[in-house]
Motif scaffolding. Structure first.
Motif, PDB file in Angstrom:
ATOM      1  N   GLU A 129       0.602  31.419 -43.751  1.00 46.72           N
ATOM      2  CA  GLU A 129       0.722  31.594 -45.196  1.00 46.72           C
ATOM      3  C   GLU A 129       2.072  31.073 -45.697  1.00 46.72           C
ATOM      4  N   GLN A 130       3.145  31.350 -44.951  1.00 43.57           N
ATOM      5  CA  GLN A 130       4.471  30.864 -45.345  1.00 43.57           C
ATOM      6  C   GLN A 130       4.511  29.336 -45.317  1.00 43.57           C
ATOM      7  N   SER A 158     -12.078  27.354 -45.381  1.00 48.64           N
ATOM      8  CA  SER A 158     -11.811  27.428 -46.809  1.00 48.64           C
ATOM      9  C   SER A 158     -13.009  26.995 -47.648  1.00 48.64           C
ATOM     10  N   THR A 197       4.713  32.338 -40.667  1.00 51.92           N
ATOM     11  CA  THR A 197       3.261  32.516 -40.642  1.00 51.92           C
ATOM     12  C   THR A 197       2.585  31.299 -41.274  1.00 51.92           C
ATOM     13  N   THR A 210       1.949  27.270 -45.670  1.00 53.75           N
ATOM     14  CA  THR A 210       1.139  26.694 -46.761  1.00 53.75           C
ATOM     15  C   THR A 210       1.891  26.781 -48.088  1.00 53.75           C
ATOM     16  N   GLU A 211       2.664  27.832 -48.294  1.00 56.17           N
ATOM     17  CA  GLU A 211       3.483  27.932 -49.511  1.00 56.17           C
ATOM     18  C   GLU A 211       4.534  26.826 -49.552  1.00 56.17           C
ATOM     19  N   LYS A 238      -5.160  23.874 -44.334  1.00 58.95           N
ATOM     20  CA  LYS A 238      -5.137  25.181 -45.012  1.00 58.95           C
ATOM     21  C   LYS A 238      -4.529  25.054 -46.416  1.00 58.95           C
TER      22      LYS A 238
END
Length: 180
Positions: A17-18, A63, A15, A20-21, A55
């Motif tokens: 989110e994954q 953002s 994803t 960006t981590e 992101k």
């Protein structure tokens, strides 16, 4: 944007989110370095890498607390280019209102189904219009970008409002039409 995020998950198995981590753990300072890392180490396309970089750095329009703040920052010290930006937006809006204006830290992205142009006060003396017209031979004011990416294939450099002529508008219209 939503389609791109969905395609990111489908194509990579991770994803947004994954991703960006992963980027945040690397503690990479610059946007371009994040893109290079994602392309070189993970084999991502430029478009996906750019999305993730924005992101992860919080530099995308979604953002930002206030999108106008991003635009104001772009023109700090380059205020003389704001009338060019306004004129270009006005001319592009005459093509139709079916495009998104997405400010980033350094430029404004213009998108229909895909990005067709960017507007950027590049330096104090040069305003750059990035154009996405893959396969188009450069001619007139339209210059090829030496290393084209999925974001833009060409550019037009202008310095004054008088430089926004029929040729510039016709290249923008061609890119707009291709993106719809």
């Amino acid at each position: 944007m939503l389609t791109m995020i969905e395609n990111l998950s489908k194509n990579t198995g991770k994803t947004l989110e994954q991703w960006t981590e992963i980027v945040k753990k690397e503690k990479i300072a610059k946007h371009g370095e994040v893109i290079k890392f994602l392309k070189d180490k993970h084999g991502l396309t430029h478009g996906f890498a750019n999305l993730i970089a924005h992101k992860a750095k919080g530099s995308d329009s979604d953002s930002a607390e206030n999108k106008n703040d991003l635009i104001e920052l772009q023109y700090k010290g380059k205020e003389h280019f704001k009338p060019l930006y306004a004129k270009l937006l006005h001319e592009i809006q005459l093509f139709g209102g079916d495009f998104e204006i997405a400010p980033k830290n350094a430029y404004v992205s213009l998108r229909r189904k895909k990005q067709f142009a960017i507007l950027q006060p590049a330096t104090k003396t040069r305003f750059e219009i990035g154009i996405n017209l893959k396969g188009q031979e450069p001619k007139g004011k339209l210059e090829a970008i030496s290393t084209p990416n999925s974001m833009c294939s060409h550019r037009i450099n202008i310095a004054e409002i008088i430089d926004i002529d029929k040729e510039v508008i016709s290249w923008l219209k061609a890119a707009y039409d291709n993106a719809g």
